[in-house]
Design an enzyme around this catalytic site. Structure first.
Site, PDB file in Angstrom:
ATOM      1  N   ASP A  35     -41.607  81.028-106.672  1.00 48.18           N
ATOM      2  CA  ASP A  35     -42.531  80.309-105.804  1.00 48.18           C
ATOM      3  C   ASP A  35     -43.214  81.404-104.702  1.00 48.18           C
ATOM      4  O   ASP A  35     -42.175  81.908-103.751  1.00 48.18           O
ATOM      5  CB  ASP A  35     -41.592  79.288-105.113  1.00 48.18           C
ATOM      6  CG  ASP A  35     -42.412  78.323-104.281  1.00 48.18           C
ATOM      7  OD1 ASP A  35     -42.435  77.022-104.473  1.00 48.18           O
ATOM      8  OD2 ASP A  35     -43.188  78.834-103.478  1.00 48.18           O
ATOM      9  N   THR A  85     -45.678  65.142-109.295  1.00 45.68           N
ATOM     10  CA  THR A  85     -46.953  64.922-109.911  1.00 45.68           C
ATOM     11  C   THR A  85     -47.724  66.319-110.460  1.00 45.68           C
ATOM     12  O   THR A  85     -48.635  66.282-111.182  1.00 45.68           O
ATOM     13  CB  THR A  85     -47.802  63.923-109.312  1.00 45.68           C
ATOM     14  OG1 THR A  85     -48.132  64.821-107.928  1.00 45.68           O
ATOM     15  CG2 THR A  85     -46.809  62.689-108.947  1.00 45.68           C
ATOM     16  N   ARG A  99     -48.555  71.456-103.334  1.00 46.97           N
ATOM     17  CA  ARG A  99     -48.281  70.821-104.718  1.00 46.97           C
ATOM     18  C   ARG A  99     -47.361  69.697-104.687  1.00 46.97           C
ATOM     19  O   ARG A  99     -46.325  70.114-104.162  1.00 46.97           O
ATOM     20  CB  ARG A  99     -48.027  72.028-105.644  1.00 46.97           C
ATOM     21  CG  ARG A  99     -48.414  71.416-107.032  1.00 46.97           C
ATOM     22  CD  ARG A  99     -48.535  72.696-108.108  1.00 46.97           C
ATOM     23  NE  ARG A  99     -47.082  73.263-108.218  1.00 46.97           N
ATOM     24  CZ  ARG A  99     -46.574  73.868-109.355  1.00 46.97           C
ATOM     25  NH1 ARG A  99     -47.559  74.010-110.316  1.00 46.97           N
ATOM     26  NH2 ARG A  99     -45.421  74.361-109.570  1.00 46.97           N
ATOM     27  N   ASP A 130     -42.351  80.439-101.021  1.00 53.10           N
ATOM     28  CA  ASP A 130     -40.850  80.609-100.520  1.00 53.10           C
ATOM     29  C   ASP A 130     -40.685  82.170-100.692  1.00 53.10           C
ATOM     30  O   ASP A 130     -39.871  82.550 -99.442  1.00 53.10           O
ATOM     31  CB  ASP A 130     -40.057  80.080-101.551  1.00 53.10           C
ATOM     32  CG  ASP A 130     -39.919  78.299-101.447  1.00 53.10           C
ATOM     33  OD1 ASP A 130     -40.965  77.972-100.741  1.00 53.10           O
ATOM     34  OD2 ASP A 130     -39.417  77.779-102.345  1.00 53.10           O
TER      35      ASP A 130
HETATM   36  C1  PRP Z   1     -48.334  77.085-104.696  1.00 50.56           C
HETATM   37  C2  PRP Z   1     -49.277  78.464-104.676  1.00 50.56           C
HETATM   38  C3  PRP Z   1     -50.516  77.731-105.087  1.00 50.56           C
HETATM   39  C4  PRP Z   1     -50.103  76.315-105.934  1.00 50.56           C
HETATM   40  C5  PRP Z   1     -50.375  76.711-107.341  1.00 50.56           C
HETATM   41  O1  PRP Z   1     -48.389  76.607-103.583  1.00 50.56           O
HETATM   42  O2  PRP Z   1     -49.308  78.915-103.511  1.00 50.56           O
HETATM   43  O3  PRP Z   1     -51.319  77.107-104.046  1.00 50.56           O
HETATM   44  O4  PRP Z   1     -48.774  76.395-105.834  1.00 50.56           O
HETATM   45  O5  PRP Z   1     -49.947  75.799-108.197  1.00 50.56           O
HETATM   46  P1  PRP Z   1     -51.130  74.761-109.035  1.00 50.56           P
HETATM   47  O6  PRP Z   1     -52.057  75.874-109.662  1.00 50.56           O
HETATM   48  O7  PRP Z   1     -50.249  74.077-109.904  1.00 50.56           O
HETATM   49  O8  PRP Z   1     -51.912  74.010-107.921  1.00 50.56           O
HETATM   50  P2  PRP Z   1     -47.457  75.093-103.039  1.00 50.56           P
HETATM   51  O9  PRP Z   1     -47.858  73.783-103.475  1.00 50.56           O
HETATM   52  O10 PRP Z   1     -46.231  75.635-103.368  1.00 50.56           O
HETATM   53  O11 PRP Z   1     -47.526  75.449-101.576  1.00 50.56           O
HETATM   54  P3  PRP Z   1     -47.071  76.672-100.622  1.00 50.56           P
HETATM   55  O12 PRP Z   1     -48.170  77.653-100.674  1.00 50.56           O
HETATM   56  O13 PRP Z   1     -47.174  76.107 -99.205  1.00 50.56           O
HETATM   57  O14 PRP Z   1     -45.735  77.064-100.895  1.00 50.56           O
HETATM   58  N1  URA Z   2     -46.671  77.876-107.525  1.00 50.12           N
HETATM   59  C1  URA Z   2     -46.190  78.968-107.302  1.00 50.12           C
HETATM   60  O1  URA Z   2     -45.766  79.350-106.198  1.00 50.12           O
HETATM   61  N2  URA Z   2     -45.462  79.495-108.448  1.00 50.12           N
HETATM   62  C2  URA Z   2     -45.815  78.988-109.629  1.00 50.12           C
HETATM   63  O2  URA Z   2     -45.256  79.687-110.634  1.00 50.12           O
HETATM   64  C3  URA Z   2     -46.626  77.950-109.762  1.00 50.12           C
HETATM   65  C4  URA Z   2     -46.932  77.424-108.732  1.00 50.12           C
END
Ligand code: PRP
Ligand code: URA
Length: 213
Positions: free
Chosen positions: A203, A107, A103, A206
């Site tokens: 997150d 944006t 994400r 993380d």
């Molecule tokens: C997080 C989570 C989802 C996404 C959800 O991933 O694991 O994939 O955000 O958010 P959305 O519904 O607004 O798209 P992130 O982009 O942080 O990547 P990561 O899994 O590599 O930490």
């Molecule tokens: N992605 C995450 O990991 N946590 C949230 O709360 C939203 C998006």
């Protein structure tokens, strides 16, 4: 889209521990794994099976086995990877395809950085794994990928979902012509101004794997 919030005291108990900011990363990973196994049990109620007979030591028994081709499980990297083993525990013969999505935190759009899926998914049943359904960018993009390749039955498994995300995915998928089901451990209050689920768990990536800039 069918939404199924799985109501079970063990799921609530483990989810409460998962949310706790004091829960360390190894414990967080174990809890995710256990939660996904519990959710998989519910999410696979309509997994495709066909009749089969086996010879027991006593007589012929009528049963079922999973239909070929087996379901395709698609974890969305990074955080969805933490859900894969929990799902494979119950569906060890499923095929696995990968989507890497990140994400853009300004944006909130999902950016696809990796894709390793079969080219032809005609008629396939697919399970998407992503712990968080927030603004829905990642899961919606994954569903569009699968539908474009021919998947005709999709279940998304999440730990937490935001009502705004559920409403958005319902309108985005209207008219898609493929049944989509969401199975989640909880539907939270909403999103904050940064697009994080409230109360959420922070997150997910993380907390599973550490902070990456
Ligand atoms: C997080 C989570 C989802 C996404 C959800 O991933 O694991 O994939 O955000 O958010 P959305 O519904 O607004 O798209 P992130 O982009 O942080 O990547 P990561 O899994 O590599 O930490
Ligand atoms: N992605 C995450 O990991 N946590 C949230 O709360 C939203 C998006």
């Amino acid at each position: 889209m069918q939404v199924h919030v799985v109501d079970h005291p063990l799921i609530s108990h483990k989810l409460t521990m998962l949310r706790d900011e004091a829960t360390d990363s190894p414990t967080f990973r174990r809890l995710v794994d256990e939660l996904v196994t519990l959710l998989t049990y519910e999410a696979t109620r309509d997994v495709r099976v066909e009749p089969v007979e086996v010879q027991t030591p006593v007589a012929l028994a009528a049963g079922v086995h999973l239909t070929d081709p087996r379901p395709l499980v698609v974890p969305i990297l990074r955080a969805g990877l933490g859900m894969l083993e929990g799902m494979q525990r119950l569906l060890p013969t499923a095929e696995v395809g990968f989507l890497g999505m990140m994400r853009n935190e300004e944006t909130l759009e999902a950016v696809t950085y990796a894709e390793r899926l079969p080219d032809d998914l005609t008629g396939r049943q697919c399970y998407v794994l992503d712990p968080m359904l927030a603004t829905v960018g990642s899961i919606a993009a994954a569903i569009h990928f699968l539908v474009k390749r021919g998947a005709n039955d999709i279940t998304a498994i999440t730990l937490l979902a935001a009502p705004e995300g559920v409403a958005r995915i319902e309108s985005e998928l209207a008219g898609i012509g493929v049944p989509v089901t969401l199975v989640t451990a909880a539907l939270d209050e909403g999103l904050n101004e940064l697009g994080y689920i409230v109360p959420g768990l922070g997150d997910a990536g993380d907390r599973l794997y550490g902070v990456v800039d």
